[in-house]
Design a protein around this motif. Structure first.
Motif, mmCIF file in Angstrom:
data_model
loop_
_atom_site.group_PDB
_atom_site.id
_atom_site.type_symbol
_atom_site.label_atom_id
_atom_site.label_comp_id
_atom_site.label_asym_id
_atom_site.label_seq_id
_atom_site.Cartn_x
_atom_site.Cartn_y
_atom_site.Cartn_z
ATOM 1 N N GLY A 128 0.725 -1.352 0.118
ATOM 2 C CA GLY A 128 -0.021 -0.063 0.118
ATOM 3 C C GLY A 128 0.908 1.153 0.208
ATOM 4 O O GLY A 128 0.608 2.141 -0.685
ATOM 5 N N ALA A 129 1.885 1.270 0.997
ATOM 6 C CA ALA A 129 2.937 2.613 0.708
ATOM 7 C C ALA A 129 3.443 2.561 -0.553
ATOM 8 O O ALA A 129 3.646 3.880 -0.903
ATOM 9 C CB ALA A 129 3.791 2.199 1.841
ATOM 10 N N MET A 130 4.114 1.703 -1.091
ATOM 11 C CA MET A 130 4.609 1.663 -2.516
ATOM 12 C C MET A 130 3.579 2.262 -3.516
ATOM 13 O O MET A 130 4.136 3.163 -4.384
ATOM 14 C CB MET A 130 4.891 0.245 -2.985
ATOM 15 N N THR A 131 2.271 1.950 -3.495
ATOM 16 C CA THR A 131 1.242 2.398 -4.586
ATOM 17 C C THR A 131 1.227 3.623 -4.246
ATOM 18 O O THR A 131 1.085 4.707 -5.116
ATOM 19 C CB THR A 131 0.065 1.508 -4.468
ATOM 20 N N ALA A 132 0.606 4.219 -2.971
ATOM 21 C CA ALA A 132 0.632 5.583 -2.694
ATOM 22 C C ALA A 132 1.879 6.512 -3.169
ATOM 23 O O ALA A 132 1.653 7.527 -3.468
ATOM 24 C CB ALA A 132 0.370 5.876 -1.301
ATOM 25 N N THR A 133 3.074 5.996 -2.705
ATOM 26 C CA THR A 133 4.240 6.722 -3.037
ATOM 27 C C THR A 133 4.640 6.742 -4.538
ATOM 28 O O THR A 133 4.460 7.948 -5.091
ATOM 29 C CB THR A 133 5.388 6.194 -2.497
ATOM 30 N N SER A 134 4.136 5.776 -5.351
ATOM 31 C CA SER A 134 4.259 6.225 -6.797
ATOM 32 C C SER A 134 3.178 7.047 -7.296
ATOM 33 O O SER A 134 3.570 8.002 -8.087
ATOM 34 C CB SER A 134 4.169 4.578 -7.457
ATOM 35 N N LEU A 135 1.775 6.892 -6.867
ATOM 36 C CA LEU A 135 0.815 7.663 -7.517
ATOM 37 C C LEU A 135 1.019 9.304 -6.947
ATOM 38 O O LEU A 135 0.962 10.146 -7.958
ATOM 39 C CB LEU A 135 -0.586 7.413 -6.718
ATOM 40 N N ALA A 136 1.590 9.427 -5.739
ATOM 41 C CA ALA A 136 1.679 10.951 -5.429
ATOM 42 C C ALA A 136 2.776 11.356 -6.116
ATOM 43 O O ALA A 136 2.826 12.484 -6.280
ATOM 44 C CB ALA A 136 1.902 10.777 -3.842
ATOM 45 N N GLY A 137 3.945 10.650 -6.264
ATOM 46 C CA GLY A 137 5.172 10.964 -6.935
ATOM 47 C C GLY A 137 4.840 11.571 -8.269
ATOM 48 O O GLY A 137 5.550 12.586 -8.713
ATOM 49 N N ARG A 138 4.125 10.676 -9.000
ATOM 50 C CA ARG A 138 3.864 10.929 -10.341
ATOM 51 C C ARG A 138 2.956 12.135 -10.489
ATOM 52 O O ARG A 138 3.073 12.990 -11.410
ATOM 53 C CB ARG A 138 3.170 9.653 -11.220
ATOM 54 N N ARG A 139 1.926 12.178 -9.663
ATOM 55 C CA ARG A 139 0.855 13.363 -9.763
ATOM 56 C C ARG A 139 1.570 14.672 -9.274
ATOM 57 O O ARG A 139 1.397 15.735 -9.958
ATOM 58 C CB ARG A 139 -0.159 13.082 -8.733
ATOM 59 N N ILE A 140 2.231 14.551 -8.434
ATOM 60 C CA ILE A 140 3.024 16.087 -7.854
ATOM 61 C C ILE A 140 3.863 16.507 -8.989
ATOM 62 O O ILE A 140 3.898 17.619 -9.498
ATOM 63 C CB ILE A 140 3.601 15.683 -6.444
ATOM 64 N N GLY A 141 4.781 15.409 -9.594
ATOM 65 C CA GLY A 141 5.406 15.882 -10.777
ATOM 66 C C GLY A 141 4.966 16.486 -11.949
ATOM 67 O O GLY A 141 5.404 17.411 -12.574
ATOM 68 N N ALA A 142 3.863 16.110 -12.095
ATOM 69 C CA ALA A 142 2.953 16.421 -13.393
ATOM 70 C C ALA A 142 2.643 17.972 -12.968
ATOM 71 O O ALA A 142 2.532 18.673 -13.942
ATOM 72 C CB ALA A 142 2.012 15.456 -13.748
ATOM 73 N N GLU A 143 1.969 17.974 -11.838
ATOM 74 C CA GLU A 143 1.325 19.212 -11.423
ATOM 75 C C GLU A 143 2.698 20.307 -11.312
ATOM 76 O O GLU A 143 2.213 21.440 -11.978
ATOM 77 C CB GLU A 143 0.708 19.164 -10.258
ATOM 78 N N LEU A 144 3.507 19.969 -10.913
ATOM 79 C CA LEU A 144 4.746 20.846 -10.834
ATOM 80 C C LEU A 144 5.182 21.451 -12.238
ATOM 81 O O LEU A 144 5.622 22.556 -12.363
ATOM 82 C CB LEU A 144 5.966 20.614 -9.857
ATOM 83 N N ALA A 145 5.084 20.354 -12.901
ATOM 84 C CA ALA A 145 5.669 20.666 -14.561
ATOM 85 C C ALA A 145 4.757 21.499 -15.188
ATOM 86 O O ALA A 145 4.826 22.443 -15.899
ATOM 87 C CB ALA A 145 5.843 19.332 -15.401
#
Length: 251
Positions: A128-145
């Motif tokens: 569960g922690a892996m999935t949340a980390t992956s999703l959050a990292g990709r979403r935050i990265g896309a938003e910052l870009a």
């Protein structure tokens, strides 16, 4: 619950190529990506099935396997996030989420000191922690870009780099929790979780089975919320920079 035998292998031989074909034609994903995932799952499950008998008798081996779980989870999350994210960074939100919850379950006496129980429960928490980390990292990265101009505007107004990134990243970080929230909200109405069904079929009372499943779901919510919060902090601090975010707002 399901009949095993030759029909299972035949069905797998049909379903996996169909999934790959749909993903390729409709989503543009490489066929080999889905085929490789299915084959890898088969090999890993076979290996775990063979090893579980040995691991369940040794606390040392079980601890080593848990460490391997964490490293594989961190490696997977780091690959999904991309950018400068290495295993050494991706492991932080995963451990920050899974370790305290597992320790609390053990301290409360809910999680018995049995190697097999540790593998089963901690494996779910790490996943569960892996999935949340992956999703959050990709979403935050896309938003910052996408909204890098807003970050620059915040800097121009005198905000610290972390605060400028937080204006963009923090409002979308919670989206990584939506799968866990939906699973918890709809449990028993849309799906019957495996732990609940397995306990009932094994002879446990429905109330006890429901309590165990509820504990698993709530624990996953805590684990994933902590993992997302830590990932967001690292991204806002500039320690994790997914692709396409550039070096804007570096301290």
């Amino acid at each position: 619950m399901l009949n095993t035998g030759p029909a299972v292998w035949a069905l797998l031989a049909v379903l996996l190529p169909v999934a790959a074909a749909v993903a390729r034609s409709a989503l543009g994903l490489p066929v080999r990506q889905l085929l490789a995932a299915g084959l890898r799952a088969l090999l890993q499950l076979a290996g775990v099935a063979v090893a579980i008998a040995v691991l369940s008798r040794s606390a040392v081996l079980s601890a080593g396997f848990l460490l391997l779980m964490v490293l594989v989870a961190a490696w997977t999350a780091a690959r999904r996030i991309g950018g400068n994210t290495g295993v050494h960074l991706a492991v932080l939100p995963i451990l920050a989420g899974a370790a305290p919850v597992a320790g609390l379950m053990f301290a409360a006496g809910v999680l018995p000191p049995l190697p097999l129980a540790w593998l089963a429960v901690c494996g779910q928490l790490i996943g569960g922690a892996m999935t949340a980390t992956s999703l959050a990292g990709r979403r935050i990265g896309a938003e910052l870009a996408l909204r890098h101009g807003e970050v620059e505007a915040g800097l121009a107004l005198g905000l610290e780099p972390r605060a400028a990134r937080a204006l963009v990243a923090r409002p979308v970080a919670h989206e990584a929790l939506l799968p866990a929230l939906d699973q918890t909200r709809t449990v028993g109405m849309v799906t019957l979780p495996g732990a609940f069904v397995g306990l009932v079929l094994g002879g446990a009372s429905p109330i006890d089975a429901g309590l165990v499943q509820l504990l698993v779901l709530v624990s996953l919510l805590v684990v994933e919320a902590i993992a997302v919060a830590v990932l967001a902090f690292l991204a806002e601090s500039g320690m994790i920079r997914p692709p396409h975010t550039g070096d804007t707002a570096q301290a």
